[in-house]
Design an enzyme around this catalytic site. Structure first.
Site, PDB file in Angstrom:
ATOM      1  N   PHE A   1       1.116 -10.613  -5.177  1.00 49.22           N
ATOM      2  CA  PHE A   1       0.940 -11.812  -3.853  1.00 49.22           C
ATOM      3  C   PHE A   1       1.701 -12.883  -4.455  1.00 49.22           C
ATOM      4  CE2 PHE A   1      -3.288  -9.255  -4.390  1.00 49.22           C
ATOM      5  CZ  PHE A   1      -3.177  -8.696  -2.971  1.00 49.22           C
TER       6      PHE A   1
ATOM      7  N   ASN B   1     -13.144  -4.912   0.769  1.00 48.90           N
ATOM      8  CA  ASN B   1     -12.233  -5.859   1.627  1.00 48.90           C
ATOM      9  C   ASN B   1     -12.476  -5.731   3.028  1.00 48.90           C
ATOM     10  OD1 ASN B   1      -9.324  -7.360   0.220  1.00 48.90           O
ATOM     11  ND2 ASN B   1     -10.889  -6.621  -0.880  1.00 48.90           N
TER      12      ASN B   1
ATOM     13  N   THR C   1      -5.528  -4.319   0.351  1.00 50.74           N
ATOM     14  CA  THR C   1      -6.831  -5.447  -0.004  1.00 50.74           C
ATOM     15  C   THR C   1      -6.084  -6.565  -0.841  1.00 50.74           C
ATOM     16  OG1 THR C   1      -7.153  -4.342  -2.234  1.00 50.74           O
ATOM     17  CG2 THR C   1      -8.134  -3.418  -0.192  1.00 50.74           C
ATOM     18  N   CYS C   2      -7.025  -7.562  -0.965  1.00 50.43           N
ATOM     19  CA  CYS C   2      -6.474  -8.637  -1.812  1.00 50.43           C
ATOM     20  C   CYS C   2      -6.624  -8.650  -3.264  1.00 50.43           C
ATOM     21  CB  CYS C   2      -7.646  -9.878  -1.446  1.00 50.43           C
ATOM     22  SG  CYS C   2      -7.128 -10.593   0.302  1.00 50.43           S
ATOM     23  N   ASP C   3      -6.842  -7.159  -3.752  1.00 50.09           N
ATOM     24  CA  ASP C   3      -7.027  -6.827  -5.281  1.00 50.09           C
ATOM     25  C   ASP C   3      -5.671  -6.664  -5.804  1.00 50.09           C
ATOM     26  OD1 ASP C   3      -7.617  -5.610  -7.588  1.00 50.09           O
ATOM     27  OD2 ASP C   3      -9.542  -5.447  -6.827  1.00 50.09           O
TER      28      ASP C   3
END
Lengths: 379, 379
Positions: free
Chosen positions: B151, A369, A326-328
């Site tokens: 990221f 997500n 996920t983008c977390d």
């Protein structure tokens, strides 16, 4: 090892299930139930449904004569659906909605836990005459997933509450404690049993004879590191019970969850990306298609450290951080723990997270997500 | 205030929905979109679907001309279903399965993020010719929900990767960064913009002219404490862009999620238990029917501190710890943060957690401890 039974290995090899998925060998669940039962035959087993409430597991355990520890009315209902008798169900959450107490009581459940006056009064009003037991606050040192701050009360308070339970028309049945999940030390049980026994004596002097000790759960599963076997805990518990209760042994209950299902399951996952993220000196980052919000919630704080198997095992390895898809930024399983994975690992590889039968399918988010919950197979 | 719009207040008063539930005022979503659009008219808004992917929200935003930042193929698919054009969708997760890249590309999506060589190579192979942008690693100081470790890449690496993107037949479109969610300092944007501009200049000298800056999200929502308004951030961003890019302003994108939906929603919950847990001197423990595993995942580490409203507000208060309804010791929302709630609060009371429109419905577990996901109402 680690839940990768021959049956699961064969299933994965033949079916090639889409990832992420959880595959549980229900025969292994039975084997763990039987192992605990023979190590500690004097204790009645209440399976902690929250560890994995899948119907094939509940059905198998009903067939084996297990009892059940339910955390909610919904779990009580699942147990009944699986064929459990109401009398084999303990409503084991100290925090219960009135509507849940009423529903369980109407369904015939007569055993409830509490740890404070307010909850006891709710039970007296909505579950009159039920057997109640009080949860004590005990030390969780040695547990990898401790529980203590939120639950349980002091010995003094428990004494008053058990007497109050009698006055309120409830059946003051016994005491419980929980040494914390994935508890590695048998000492924790011994200390807790000595305290429980002292309170039994104290209450007996006050004219109230309790009849039951609920030893909770906490028996560990082997993840990356060896853990003491169940016989080690069973021996320590039996000794402590005999030492403190002599021949007047009360009924004994245990509430294993992780121990019964943990090493009965394997999560199959796909490597989505392996990246150095611009720093040649740092660890590689391995991103899987399952993460903290896809079921691996117990990796929070890197508490539970699953063993990982790849098809490239045996080839040279190097250090990695392991994260979810996920983008977390919080969706990182292991960054501080020293994990190594094969240097050849790459996007598209499949890997197995071992001993993931407990506390994975239910922690999984509905769709964080956009990712659907992992598929579950019970074989 | 805090998402309790007159429409939501009326809905709760009239419908008395079963708890726990989330009620979102879609008109308020529109108001926040318009507020951002007028504060920063030069930036195109890509709504971060992961914050709340409910169809009524996506439909409204499509109608307003919004673009979308999708974290997965499933989210891409939801946007298309809501009526978004493929060209209005950015696949904004740096970690993508090959199957997801292929599905999005087949559906017409032509904009993808990456932050490492491996992902870029996947995109070159499976999304030929697509516009790609590289995510930079920037400082997340000042953010209440930081993101940085997982990221983004360094300036040096991004430079090499953008040149490689061109060589691989992709369209090297621009750069992105994310200052962290619930970012309270405009400085973070200014520093990041200066770095992005330096890389634009550097790459231009190498014969590659980038065209886009993606400023990410992070704009804060008011929870318990005041936060700077959107105009504060918009002014700082506009100044920094002009200072560093002069008249050659690139396309500007923003990816707000929390800012658009956070204060458009309220969680209604029931108090299940209020307990002193045997210690008269300690705080009361207030157990709600929603907790960290029922959607309030952002209370991990007590990071996001929701404002709480009760029907007894205005009466004397005292300190409380606040926990969820499960048997999990980690299911505690606030123990260290100084929360006070009315002394008269009791089991059965209803309370509201304000500004809970973002990152609640999707983090919610499928059925931890048997509890069903909270019900959602979009009005």
């Amino acid at each position: 090892m680690g839940g990768m039974t021959p049956k699961i290995a064969r299933f994965i090899a033949e079916q090639k299930p889409a990832t992420p998925c959880l595959v549980v060998d229900v025969d292994q669940v039975e084997a763990r139930y039987r192992a605990l039962n023979s190590a500690l035959p004097q204790a009645r087993i209440y399976y902690a449904v929250k560890a994995n409430p899948a119907m094939p597991i509940l059905n198998r355990l009903v067939g084996l004569g297990s009892s059940f520890d339910a955390a909610s009315w919904e779990e009580v209902s699942l147990c009944l659906e699986a064929g459990a008798e109401p009398d084999a169900i303990s409503f084991g959450n100290t925090v219960k909605k009135v509507s849940a107490i009423c529903a369980a009581y109407d369904a015939g459940v007569r055993m409830f836990v509490f740890d404070c006056r307010e909850e006891l009064e709710k039970l007296a009003q909505h579950a009159p005459g039920a057997r109640v037991y009080c949860r004590l606050l005990v030390d969780n040192d040695g547990a990898e997933w401790p529980l203590s701050r939120k639950f349980g009360t002091t010995l003094d308070s428990a004494r008053d509450l058990m007497l109050l339970a009698r006055d309120l028309g409830l059946d003051p049945y016994g005491l419980s404690f929980h040494v914390g999940s994935q508890q590695l030390s048998a000492d924790a049980y011994e200390v807790a049993i000595s305290r429980v026994a002292a309170l039994f004596t104290d209450l007996s002097a006050a004219g109230l004879d309790l009849r039951m000790v609920n030893l909770g759960g906490g028996f560990p599963v082997r993840y990356r590191d060896d853990v003491p076997g169940i016989d080690h805990f069973a021996t320590a518990i039996s000794h402590a019970m005999t030492e403190h209760f002599g021949n007047a042994l009360p009924e004994m209950l245990v509430e294993p969850g992780r121990f019964i299902v943990g090493d009965s399951g394997v999560v199959r996952s796909e490597v989505v990306l392996v990246s150095r993220r611009g720093r040649e000196d740092g660890p590689r980052w391995v991103y899987l298609d399952i993460g903290r919000f896809g079921g691996l919630a117990e990796t929070e704080g890197e508490s539970i450290r699953y063993a990982i198997r790849t098809d490239r095992d045996g080839t040279p390895t190097g250090p990695v951080a392991i994260a979810g898809p996920t983008c977390d930024g919080a969706d990182i399983m292991y960054e501080k723990t020293a994990y190594e994975l094969p240097l050849g690992l790459e996007s598209g590889d499949q890997i197995d997270l071992l001993s993931t039968g407990a506390y994975v399918s239910t922690y999984c988010s509905t769709r964080f997500n956009g990712f659907k919950p992992l598929t579950e197979y019970y074989i």
